[in-house]
Write an enzyme that holds these catalytic residues in place. Sequence first.
Site, PDB file in Angstrom:
ATOM      1  CE  LYS A 157      -3.751   2.379   2.400  1.00  0.00           C
ATOM      2  NZ  LYS A 157      -4.620   2.402   3.597  1.00  0.00           N
ATOM      3  NE  ARG A 186      -6.154  11.554   2.545  1.00  0.00           N
ATOM      4  CZ  ARG A 186      -5.572  10.389   2.322  1.00  0.00           C
ATOM      5  NH1 ARG A 186      -6.271   9.272   2.411  1.00  0.00           N
ATOM      6  NH2 ARG A 186      -4.284  10.314   2.031  1.00  0.00           N
ATOM      7  NE  ARG A 208      -3.644   8.093   6.710  1.00  0.00           N
ATOM      8  CZ  ARG A 208      -4.872   8.291   6.202  1.00  0.00           C
ATOM      9  NH1 ARG A 208      -5.084   8.076   4.920  1.00  0.00           N
ATOM     10  NH2 ARG A 208      -5.864   8.694   6.966  1.00  0.00           N
ATOM     11  CD  GLU A 261       5.898  -3.776   4.261  1.00  0.00           C
ATOM     12  OE1 GLU A 261       5.263  -4.560   5.000  1.00  0.00           O
ATOM     13  OE2 GLU A 261       6.316  -2.670   4.645  1.00  0.00           O
ATOM     14  CE  LYS A 276      -6.593   1.830  -0.828  1.00  0.00           C
ATOM     15  NZ  LYS A 276      -7.344   1.816   0.417  1.00  0.00           N
ATOM     16  CB  SER A 290     -11.016   7.465  -4.356  1.00  0.00           C
ATOM     17  OG  SER A 290      -9.784   7.961  -3.827  1.00  0.00           O
ATOM     18  CE1 TYR A 316     -14.896   3.148  -3.448  1.00  0.00           C
ATOM     19  CE2 TYR A 316     -13.047   3.528  -4.909  1.00  0.00           C
ATOM     20  CZ  TYR A 316     -13.565   3.438  -3.638  1.00  0.00           C
ATOM     21  OH  TYR A 316     -12.741   3.617  -2.553  1.00  0.00           O
TER      22      TYR A 316
END
Length: 334
Positions: free
Chosen positions: A204, A214, A225, A241, A256, A282, A321
């Site tokens: 990610k 957001r 982040r 990871e 992602k 998004s 989505y």
Amino acid sequence: MSTQYGNFPGARPRRLRTTPAMRRMVAETRLHPAELILPAFVREDVSEPVPLQSMPGVLQHTRDSLRKAAAEAVAAGLGGIMLFGVPEESKKDAVGTPGTDPDGILQAAIRDVRAEVGDDLVIMSDLCLDEHTDHGHCGVLDAEGRIDNDATLERYAEMARVQADAGVHAVGPSGMMDGQVAVIREALDGAGFQDVSILAYTAKYASAFYGPFREAVGSSLKGDRKTYQQDPPNARESLRELELDLSEGADMVMVKPALPYLDILHRIADAVDVPVAAYQISGEYAMIEAAAANGWIDRDRAIMESLTSIRRAGAGMILTYWATEVAQRLNRGE
């Protein structure tokens, strides 16, 4: 090849592109509704669904409209639904209490969807604190305002237990804390939820494409982040990871965002024997919708092309989505 007409090609790949039926028959990559997962947002303090300005066609659901969306997903043959809870602003605090409240909006939504569709849809839940904290970060902060990795893991363990108790089939820890998969697996097993699976957010990245999300979760984020999500220039890091997540008990892994990281997706898909997912996020959604609204691209073709590219790169599951819409189109043979 030389003929009386001169030099002509002997090999003509175009022969396999001549008609829609021919192209369909020889297609190497196909989309199927069962491979699609619908991310869905449910908001606590609204009586009607709230359209998202930055993501045309996407809603912050009420509990009732979420149940209807889940039923539509089943009817369309989707594989799963990933739930995100948006609590009342006044309930957010420094440790994300709504995320571990058995009556919190996400846990209520899990119970609602489970009651509506049972086992006909894989019900997944976002296991992260960012929607629930007043500072918007994915974990607990220390006295200097930095993420406290290990204190956050304790909160994740509690989140896993309450989400499993609500009836979730799979949890999706998205916070990118070191050791999160191991702690969550231990918490689930210790509470008797051995059958609840973990979809690890393995790679990610700290991406610019999260912007519209957001709005979707009512984020209170201050800062960024970059200290806990992966750095976009790095590829080998994702394989480290991956190794850690698998060793800690991940049942499925995910990349992602999707489109900006197809190379990462391909490397991970080639390296593992567990299911691999990718999240078309998004910003990816918003770009296509905005360009289509301006008449710059063919919306329907762009959607299908983008999803096919993710599938072709190695994803066996895609969070998008457009999941229900695309599944309905596939069911109609479009």
